[in-house]
Scaffold this active site. Structure first.
Site, PDB file in Angstrom:
ATOM      1  N   CYS A  84      39.566 -18.874 -20.626  1.00  0.00           N
ATOM      2  CA  CYS A  84      39.513 -20.291 -20.272  1.00  0.00           C
ATOM      3  C   CYS A  84      40.514 -21.112 -21.087  1.00  0.00           C
ATOM      4  O   CYS A  84      41.703 -21.063 -20.819  1.00  0.00           O
ATOM      5  CB  CYS A  84      38.095 -20.818 -20.383  1.00  0.00           C
TER       6      CYS A  84
ATOM      7  N   HIS B 282      34.985 -16.811 -17.089  1.00  0.00           N
ATOM      8  CA  HIS B 282      34.253 -16.548 -18.334  1.00  0.00           C
ATOM      9  C   HIS B 282      33.564 -15.181 -18.299  1.00  0.00           C
ATOM     10  O   HIS B 282      32.351 -15.076 -18.069  1.00  0.00           O
ATOM     11  CB  HIS B 282      33.218 -17.648 -18.581  1.00  0.00           C
TER      12      HIS B 282
ATOM     13  N   GLU C 213      32.823 -13.426 -20.796  1.00  0.00           N
ATOM     14  CA  GLU C 213      31.945 -13.245 -21.960  1.00  0.00           C
ATOM     15  C   GLU C 213      30.475 -13.484 -21.628  1.00  0.00           C
ATOM     16  O   GLU C 213      29.582 -13.030 -22.356  1.00  0.00           O
ATOM     17  CB  GLU C 213      32.380 -14.169 -23.102  1.00  0.00           C
TER      18      GLU C 213
END
Length: 260
Positions: A111, A219, A221
């Site tokens: 990001c 994203h 993660e």
């Protein structure tokens, strides 16, 4: 060990705010669980320490953040003064990107980190993607539960033969979408490896990199251990970091046993 640079934020109540250095748990946890590496921070690190600190780590991850890269770094004025900026982070990370590429240190951007790499290498950003004709609104529903904000939002078209196609196990994959800015002009030396349905670049690699050097606008993660595509990104990053660790330890051992 993987270096995750911190955000600089003012935090506090009742009109009293103090500076804090902040790292999101989800990023550190993805490195720990997904990449099987130890996340580390170097509070108040400055550009003059980059070479020294890189010699101590096996990779660098540039995280997402509520703040945006200051548009002065791509020769624009601030379009929306209400959005947070973090010039202290910019000063460190833009130089850190160039050092990682030059030194062959595994680098993963997510990001804001994705946008930092593009800007550091000479690219530009759309400050308000949703106002660009022909582009989608890529922002998340901010009042929704996190499970909704980080849920799959749109498909990605993956470049045939790219590592992203390998990690996804196909030419298309669903990802989340939580960003207001996005790539305008891709930096020289970067190869676009995935696109959103509106054509916006959502993943790239550093051309000719000696090691893992990839970044994504989405994203991965977020609970990376629950999504095979997200997990594959961190597993590959972890392998690259362990390869660098092995080389670092060999070099250190050789130095110890080499007569002065």
């Amino acid at each position: 060990m993987v270096w995750l640079p911190a955000d600089h934020r003012l935090m506090g109540d009742h009109g009293h705010q103090m500076p804090f250095l902040v790292l999101g748990d989800k990023y550190a946890r993805a490195v720990k669980v997904g990449a099987e590496a130890q996340p580390v921070m170097f509070p108040l690190a400055d550009t003059g320490q980059i070479q020294e600190l890189l010699s101590m780590v096996d990779g660098v991850m540039l995280t997402g953040s509520p703040s945006n890269v200051h548009p002065s770094h791509f020769d624009e004025a601030v379009a929306d003064p209400s959005l947070p900026l973090d010039p202290a982070r910019d000063q460190l990370t833009l130089a850190l990107v160039r050092a990682c590429v030059h030194e062959g240190v595994p680098l993963l951007g997510v990001c804001r980190g994705f946008q930092e790499i593009n800007v550091a290498l000479g690219g530009t950003l759309h400050q308000r993607v949703h106002e660009v004709p022909g582009l989608m609104d890529h922002r998340e529903p901010k009042t929704a539960p996190f499970e909704v904000q980080y849920a799959p939002s749109h498909p990605l078209r993956l470049v045939p033969g790219s590592v992203f196609e390998t990690w996804a196990g196909g030419s298309e994959v669903m990802v989340n979408s939580l960003h207001g800015q996005g790539i305008n002009r891709l930096a020289p030396g970067l190869d676009a490896l995935a696109h959103a349905p509106d054509g916006l670049v959502e993943a790239f690699g550093v051309r000719g990199a000696r090691t893992f050097a990839y970044a994504v606008q989405f994203h991965p993660e977020w609970r990376c251990w629950e999504t095979p595509f997200y997990g594959a990104i961190f597993e590959a990053f972890g392998r690259a970091c362990r390869s660098r660790q092995s080389l670092r330890l060999q070099a250190a051992d050789l130095a110890r046993h080499t007569p002065a």
